[in-house]
Scaffold this active site. Sequence first.
Site, PDB file in Angstrom:
ATOM      1  N   ASP A 120       0.814  -1.222   0.000  1.00  0.00           N
ATOM      2  CA  ASP A 120       0.000   0.000   0.000  1.00  0.00           C
ATOM      3  C   ASP A 120       0.846   1.270   0.000  1.00  0.00           C
ATOM      4  O   ASP A 120       0.300   2.370  -0.027  1.00  0.00           O
ATOM      5  CB  ASP A 120      -0.938   0.017   1.218  1.00  0.00           C
ATOM      6  CG  ASP A 120      -1.987  -1.076   1.142  1.00  0.00           C
ATOM      7  OD1 ASP A 120      -2.370  -1.466   0.020  1.00  0.00           O
ATOM      8  OD2 ASP A 120      -2.409  -1.552   2.209  1.00  0.00           O
ATOM      9  N   CYS A 121       2.162   1.133   0.035  1.00  0.00           N
ATOM     10  CA  CYS A 121       3.079   2.272   0.113  1.00  0.00           C
ATOM     11  C   CYS A 121       3.741   2.501  -1.244  1.00  0.00           C
ATOM     12  O   CYS A 121       4.399   1.607  -1.778  1.00  0.00           O
ATOM     13  CB  CYS A 121       4.137   1.989   1.181  1.00  0.00           C
ATOM     14  SG  CYS A 121       5.496   3.184   1.220  1.00  0.00           S
ATOM     15  N   GLY A 122       3.586   3.707  -1.789  1.00  0.00           N
ATOM     16  CA  GLY A 122       4.179   4.039  -3.073  1.00  0.00           C
ATOM     17  C   GLY A 122       5.691   3.930  -3.072  1.00  0.00           C
ATOM     18  O   GLY A 122       6.289   3.455  -4.044  1.00  0.00           O
ATOM     19  N   ARG A 148       6.517   0.289  -3.272  1.00  0.00           N
ATOM     20  CA  ARG A 148       6.260  -0.240  -4.627  1.00  0.00           C
ATOM     21  C   ARG A 148       7.339   0.217  -5.606  1.00  0.00           C
ATOM     22  O   ARG A 148       7.808  -0.571  -6.432  1.00  0.00           O
ATOM     23  CB  ARG A 148       4.879   0.187  -5.127  1.00  0.00           C
ATOM     24  CG  ARG A 148       3.724  -0.484  -4.402  1.00  0.00           C
ATOM     25  CD  ARG A 148       2.397  -0.233  -5.095  1.00  0.00           C
ATOM     26  NE  ARG A 148       2.084   1.174  -5.248  1.00  0.00           N
ATOM     27  CZ  ARG A 148       1.413   1.927  -4.380  1.00  0.00           C
ATOM     28  NH1 ARG A 148       0.989   1.392  -3.242  1.00  0.00           N
ATOM     29  NH2 ARG A 148       1.154   3.196  -4.625  1.00  0.00           N
TER      30      ARG A 148
END
Length: 134
Positions: free
Chosen positions: A10-12, A15
């Site tokens: 869920d963390c850019g 990712r």
Amino acid sequence: MTITIYHNPDCGTSRNTLAMIRQSGIEPEIIEYLKQPPSREKLIELMTRMGISPRDLLRQKGTPYDDLELADLRWTDDELIDFMIAHPILINRPVVVTPKGVKLCRPSEEVLSILPNPHIGRFVKEDGEIINAN
């Protein structure tokens, strides 16, 4: 060669870091640390290898940091570790382990300094920022 990423999908930043590792030609071991939190011993080992304190690894945004009053300096390192074990969302991410070292990769391009092959060419982050790593 094993590379491990302690990842939050869920963390850019996490990712982007994972994508940079893959673009370097390596498929890492992915540990979704919110589902499989590191043990106390592993967390201490990671911090020791990074050369950082528990306070340096604490994440504030989107966590119970304020509710737990973790900014208060009365908490010992052991107590901060206890909080991270009880609330893994407090562990900042992504942490990447490679043969060249262990690093908290914020911003995501920090991973390039510990990749065996950091020459990933042109990389476009999710926010559109371009990284050229030749």
